[in-house]
Write a protein that holds these residues in place. Structure first.
Motif, PDB file in Angstrom:
ATOM      1  N   SER A 167       6.782 -31.333 -45.496  1.00  0.00           N
ATOM      2  CA  SER A 167       6.800 -30.449 -46.227  1.00  0.00           C
ATOM      3  C   SER A 167       8.402 -29.719 -46.786  1.00  0.00           C
ATOM      4  CB  SER A 167       6.311 -29.152 -45.291  1.00  0.00           C
ATOM      5  OG  SER A 167       7.235 -28.677 -44.453  1.00  0.00           O
ATOM      6  N   PRO A 168       8.635 -28.977 -47.565  1.00  0.00           N
ATOM      7  CA  PRO A 168       9.832 -28.438 -48.130  1.00  0.00           C
ATOM      8  C   PRO A 168      10.585 -27.773 -47.147  1.00  0.00           C
ATOM      9  CG  PRO A 168       8.152 -27.314 -49.231  1.00  0.00           C
ATOM     10  CD  PRO A 168       7.312 -28.458 -48.649  1.00  0.00           C
ATOM     11  N   SER A 169       9.851 -26.977 -46.078  1.00  0.00           N
ATOM     12  CA  SER A 169      10.761 -26.459 -45.056  1.00  0.00           C
ATOM     13  C   SER A 169      11.161 -27.207 -43.976  1.00  0.00           C
ATOM     14  CB  SER A 169       9.667 -25.463 -44.438  1.00  0.00           C
ATOM     15  OG  SER A 169       8.454 -26.024 -43.799  1.00  0.00           O
ATOM     16  N   ALA A 170      10.316 -28.293 -43.958  1.00  0.00           N
ATOM     17  CA  ALA A 170      10.873 -29.528 -42.854  1.00  0.00           C
ATOM     18  C   ALA A 170      12.064 -30.026 -43.606  1.00  0.00           C
ATOM     19  CB  ALA A 170       9.969 -30.794 -42.815  1.00  0.00           C
ATOM     20  N   TYR A 171      12.132 -30.356 -45.049  1.00  0.00           N
ATOM     21  CA  TYR A 171      13.164 -31.074 -45.626  1.00  0.00           C
ATOM     22  C   TYR A 171      14.467 -30.184 -45.617  1.00  0.00           C
ATOM     23  CZ  TYR A 171      16.292 -32.382 -49.239  1.00  0.00           C
ATOM     24  OH  TYR A 171      17.516 -32.513 -49.938  1.00  0.00           O
ATOM     25  N   ALA A 172      14.169 -28.701 -45.889  1.00  0.00           N
ATOM     26  CA  ALA A 172      15.442 -27.848 -45.648  1.00  0.00           C
ATOM     27  C   ALA A 172      15.954 -27.928 -44.487  1.00  0.00           C
ATOM     28  CB  ALA A 172      15.040 -26.603 -46.240  1.00  0.00           C
ATOM     29  N   THR A 173      15.029 -27.801 -43.358  1.00  0.00           N
ATOM     30  CA  THR A 173      15.563 -27.583 -42.218  1.00  0.00           C
ATOM     31  C   THR A 173      16.566 -29.020 -41.499  1.00  0.00           C
ATOM     32  OG1 THR A 173      13.715 -25.951 -41.263  1.00  0.00           O
ATOM     33  CG2 THR A 173      14.886 -27.258 -39.488  1.00  0.00           C
ATOM     34  N   ASN A 174      15.783 -30.008 -41.930  1.00  0.00           N
ATOM     35  CA  ASN A 174      16.526 -31.188 -41.662  1.00  0.00           C
ATOM     36  C   ASN A 174      17.702 -31.360 -42.338  1.00  0.00           C
ATOM     37  OD1 ASN A 174      14.306 -32.046 -39.728  1.00  0.00           O
ATOM     38  ND2 ASN A 174      13.324 -33.023 -41.298  1.00  0.00           N
ATOM     39  N   LEU A 175      17.853 -30.802 -43.568  1.00  0.00           N
ATOM     40  CA  LEU A 175      19.063 -30.793 -44.321  1.00  0.00           C
ATOM     41  C   LEU A 175      20.082 -30.281 -43.816  1.00  0.00           C
ATOM     42  CD1 LEU A 175      20.448 -31.055 -47.070  1.00  0.00           C
ATOM     43  CD2 LEU A 175      19.299 -29.144 -47.928  1.00  0.00           C
ATOM     44  N   LEU A 176      19.915 -28.956 -43.016  1.00  0.00           N
ATOM     45  CA  LEU A 176      20.921 -28.377 -42.496  1.00  0.00           C
ATOM     46  C   LEU A 176      21.548 -29.241 -41.296  1.00  0.00           C
ATOM     47  CD1 LEU A 176      19.338 -24.783 -42.214  1.00  0.00           C
ATOM     48  CD2 LEU A 176      20.985 -25.852 -43.966  1.00  0.00           C
ATOM     49  N   GLN A 177      20.909 -30.297 -40.683  1.00  0.00           N
ATOM     50  CA  GLN A 177      21.251 -31.015 -39.661  1.00  0.00           C
ATOM     51  C   GLN A 177      22.235 -31.933 -40.310  1.00  0.00           C
ATOM     52  OE1 GLN A 177      18.276 -32.518 -37.073  1.00  0.00           O
ATOM     53  NE2 GLN A 177      16.962 -30.866 -37.325  1.00  0.00           N
ATOM     54  N   PHE A 178      21.811 -32.474 -41.530  1.00  0.00           N
ATOM     55  CA  PHE A 178      22.653 -33.492 -42.102  1.00  0.00           C
ATOM     56  C   PHE A 178      24.182 -32.568 -42.677  1.00  0.00           C
ATOM     57  CE2 PHE A 178      18.894 -35.771 -42.763  1.00  0.00           C
ATOM     58  CZ  PHE A 178      19.206 -37.251 -43.109  1.00  0.00           C
ATOM     59  N   VAL A 179      24.159 -31.527 -42.983  1.00  0.00           N
ATOM     60  CA  VAL A 179      25.272 -30.657 -43.575  1.00  0.00           C
ATOM     61  C   VAL A 179      26.129 -30.668 -42.423  1.00  0.00           C
ATOM     62  CG1 VAL A 179      25.996 -28.508 -44.076  1.00  0.00           C
ATOM     63  CG2 VAL A 179      24.035 -29.422 -45.159  1.00  0.00           C
ATOM     64  N   THR A 180      25.649 -30.208 -41.045  1.00  0.00           N
ATOM     65  CA  THR A 180      26.337 -29.864 -39.680  1.00  0.00           C
ATOM     66  C   THR A 180      27.124 -31.027 -39.290  1.00  0.00           C
ATOM     67  OG1 THR A 180      24.822 -28.001 -39.137  1.00  0.00           O
ATOM     68  CG2 THR A 180      26.188 -29.243 -37.522  1.00  0.00           C
ATOM     69  N   ALA A 181      26.130 -32.211 -39.315  1.00  0.00           N
ATOM     70  CA  ALA A 181      26.879 -33.624 -38.853  1.00  0.00           C
ATOM     71  C   ALA A 181      27.937 -34.039 -39.838  1.00  0.00           C
ATOM     72  CB  ALA A 181      25.661 -34.547 -38.727  1.00  0.00           C
ATOM     73  N   MET A 182      27.593 -34.027 -41.222  1.00  0.00           N
ATOM     74  CA  MET A 182      28.721 -34.785 -42.003  1.00  0.00           C
ATOM     75  C   MET A 182      29.866 -33.716 -42.209  1.00  0.00           C
ATOM     76  SD  MET A 182      25.377 -35.742 -44.817  1.00  0.00           S
ATOM     77  CE  MET A 182      26.413 -36.621 -46.223  1.00  0.00           C
ATOM     78  N   LYS A 183      29.804 -32.700 -42.287  1.00  0.00           N
ATOM     79  CA  LYS A 183      30.896 -31.717 -42.486  1.00  0.00           C
ATOM     80  C   LYS A 183      31.430 -31.699 -41.096  1.00  0.00           C
ATOM     81  CE  LYS A 183      29.689 -29.223 -46.520  1.00  0.00           C
ATOM     82  NZ  LYS A 183      30.203 -27.729 -47.378  1.00  0.00           N
ATOM     83  N   ALA A 184      31.378 -32.058 -40.186  1.00  0.00           N
ATOM     84  CA  ALA A 184      31.945 -32.035 -38.782  1.00  0.00           C
ATOM     85  C   ALA A 184      32.892 -33.205 -39.012  1.00  0.00           C
ATOM     86  CB  ALA A 184      30.907 -32.404 -37.619  1.00  0.00           C
ATOM     87  N   VAL A 185      32.479 -34.297 -39.783  1.00  0.00           N
ATOM     88  CA  VAL A 185      33.282 -35.583 -40.019  1.00  0.00           C
ATOM     89  C   VAL A 185      34.404 -35.202 -41.028  1.00  0.00           C
ATOM     90  CG1 VAL A 185      33.366 -37.784 -40.744  1.00  0.00           C
ATOM     91  CG2 VAL A 185      31.697 -37.235 -39.422  1.00  0.00           C
ATOM     92  N   ASP A 186      34.139 -34.486 -42.139  1.00  0.00           N
ATOM     93  CA  ASP A 186      34.874 -34.006 -43.277  1.00  0.00           C
ATOM     94  C   ASP A 186      34.502 -32.936 -43.951  1.00  0.00           C
ATOM     95  OD1 ASP A 186      36.413 -33.733 -45.335  1.00  0.00           O
ATOM     96  OD2 ASP A 186      36.091 -35.980 -46.340  1.00  0.00           O
TER      97      ASP A 186
END
Length: 581
Positions: A167-186
């Motif tokens: 679902s779109p809500s699952a994509y958006a929720t998982n997307l925030l995990q990507f944001v957190t992990a990737m921006k922790a690096v750079d």
């Protein structure tokens, strides 16, 4: 064959069968041309991706952003093993490092589609670490997944998505995990979220178990934390005339919807959320003159309405030789690439098709940092786009969509007085295989041949404002503070603060300075920063264009250096020297 950067001399027709007028307001800025404006896609199944010819093709077209690893392949692509889940073909010599080398050699920057469909936030974060920490590539733009709305949630299943909840809500929720992990690096990277194209499938459809459609759902969850949104644009057309009307008929409304959605859901982050069109092409007459006219018209219309990039699909694409046809007197090979892939029914590999030349014509119109200004045409068969250049020149692109008739165009100007004499005119004619140039017509009258693109380059005459509207406003003094917030062997992060010490507001700014050493600007934020040699130009990001009396605006960038990263000693704001410190 590789398109040459030089222009050939041509002779333009002396008369035309129809007439039109174009009005240009050089003081009405629509947008600043972003560094990333002209984008392109490449794919890991293209064995020619990293050939030397690719570098030249990208550079000659003015390409500044190149997307990898290739559309729907991205949601099955694992960068560490250079494989695609499900057995997708990956060509030799298309590895990530080789791609980056090709892009950098062309004077462009990468944009990466991280694997959402079969990947993880950790895999994406590891990619950021490898790219920007280990290798120092400074890759700024990362999007999370490709067309995830095609994952089966709405019925269609072209996109890989191994998540149990699609679902779109699952994509958006998982997307925030990507944001957190990737921006922790750079933390300097920009991360984009996939949206559906307004008005296209499945926009407006509320899926099973949802309360809103894809766009409203994704932005309601992720809007405050993303840096840009992503749409794709493949207009459906059945005739040449229908195709050529699509930019004006569709893009302004799409952009209006996207701006409204961002404002509605991104909150305080809304001014920082950009719009990227990371895939698109004509979908009709893909190799012939209609697509050649469509290409710059669609790029420029997206940019004028606020997108920061349009990325053509694809540099090379391949074809089904059973679908070769003839359109407007030329062979259309049904190849969605800008250049031939070298299939048996096609011209030699790397032979440019018409859209390539159409895109290349934009190099005659602008460079990043110039200002797109208002241009209106009296005829639906004549598109007009105008640019006020940083050196004071005015460039006008005229696109004649009439396949049979030349058009005599009367041009009028507000806020610009052209120098006397015939201007330089660049032309791409119907079914041509080169771009020509000539001194032709006058500032007030030009002939545009049938099914052709013309760019008129005008020098300012006496009494004409010499500066770009993006940098012509504001009086009084200024002060600039340049500070390195961090520094290490070979790299730095710098922040620049501009203070308006004058009595009137600065409305639109361009800051210029020169590095005394060998510093090279990498990623930048809150400004469009370009560099030529040691000289640097930073232009406002539209949302921070105004500096009130006594007020400040700031921007920053990462940089690389080899032997000397000394700070610049002098700065000029809109042509006026500022105090330093």
């Amino acid at each position: 064959m590789v398109a040459a950067g030089a222009a050939a001399a041509i002779t333009l027709p002396a008369a035309a069968a129809t007439a039109a007028t174009v009005s240009i307001d050089a003081g009405h800025r629509l947008a600043t041309v972003p560094t990333e404006a002209v984008g392109m896609n490449v794919a890991v199944w293209d064995g020619r991706m990293n050939d030397p010819e690719t570098t030249q093709l990208l550079a000659n077209a003015g390409t500044k952003l190149v997307r990898y690893p290739g559309g729907g392949y991205a949601d099955g692509y694992h960068w560490q093993t250079h494989t695609v889940e499900g057995g997708g073909y990956v060509a030799p010599n298309t590895e990530f490092d080789k791609y980056v080398a090709t892009v950098k050699a062309a004077g462009a920057q990468p944009i990466i589609t991280a694997n959402y469909g079969s990947g993880t936030p950790q895999e994406a974060a590891d990619w950021v670490r490898y790219a920007n920490v280990t290798k120092g590539y400074g890759i700024k733009y990362w999007e999370i997944g490709n067309e995830l709305y095609g994952n089966g949630h709405y019925g269609a299943t072209w996109e890989t998505d191994n998540h149990a909840d699609k679902s779109p809500s699952a994509y958006a929720t998982n997307l925030l995990q990507f944001v957190t992990a990737m921006k922790a690096v750079d933390p300097t990277i920009k991360i984009g979220a996939v949206l559906t194209t307004p008005g296209g499938w499945p926009d407006g459809i509320v899926g099973p178990g949802d309360t809103m459609d894809w766009n409203h759902t994704v932005l309601s969850i992720a809007g405050p934390r993303i840096d840009y949104v992503i749409v794709h644009h493949y207009p459906y057309s059945t005739t040449e005339a229908e195709l050529l009307g699509k930019p004006q008929a569709e893009i302004p409304a799409m952009m209006s919807t996207l701006h409204s959605l961002i404002t509605q859901y991104a909150g305080a982050n809304a001014p920082n959320v950009g719009i990227a069109v990371t895939e698109g092409n004509s979908q009709y007459a893909v190799d012939t003159s209609p697509a050649g006219l469509y290409a710059p018209d669609t790029y420029l219309t997206w940019l004028e309405n606020g997108a920061f990039t349009f990325d053509w699909w694809n540099l090379r694409n391949g074809t089904d030789c059973s679908k070769v046809t003839t359109i407007q007197g030329a062979t259309d090979y049904n190849d969605g690439g800008l250049v031939s892939s070298g299939a048996s029914c096609e011209p030699g590999a790397n032979t440019p098709f018409a859209p390539y030349y159409g895109i290349q014509m934009m190099t005659k119109l602008f460079t990043p940092g110039d200002a797109l200004v208002s241009a209106t045409s009296s005829s639906a068969l004549l598109s007009a786009h105008a640019v006020k250049r940083a050196n004071g020149d005015l460039s006008v692109m005229l696109i004649n969509k009439d396949p049979s008739n030349d058009v005599t165009v009367g041009l009028s100007y507000n806020g610009f007085t052209a120098a006397a004499g015939s201007p330089t005119v660049y032309s791409y004619l119907k079914n041509a295989s080169t771009i020509g140039s000539a001194s032709a017509g006058t500032a007030g009258m030009q002939t545009v041949p049938a099914y052709s693109i013309v760019v008129v380059r005008l020098r300012p005459g006496s009494g004409s404002p010499s500066a770009s509207p993006s940098s012509s406003q504001g009086g009084g003094g200024c002060r600039v503070a340049y500070a390195k917030s961090s520094e290490w062997p070979g790299g730095l992060v710098a922040n620049v603060t501009i203070t308006n010490t004058g009595a009137t507001a600065v409305n639109g700014w361009r800051l210029t300075f020169t590095f005394p050493g060998d510093t090279r600007v990498g990623n930048a934020w809150n400004a469009t920063v370009t560099q030529s040699g040691a000289a640097v130009s930073a232009v406002d990001a539209s949302y921070n264009a105004t500096i009130p009396p006594g007020g400040t605006q700031s921007f920053g960038f990462t940089g690389t250096w080899t032997s000397n990263d000394a700070s610049p000693a002098s700065f000029s704001l809109n042509g006026s020297v500022c105090a330093a410190g």
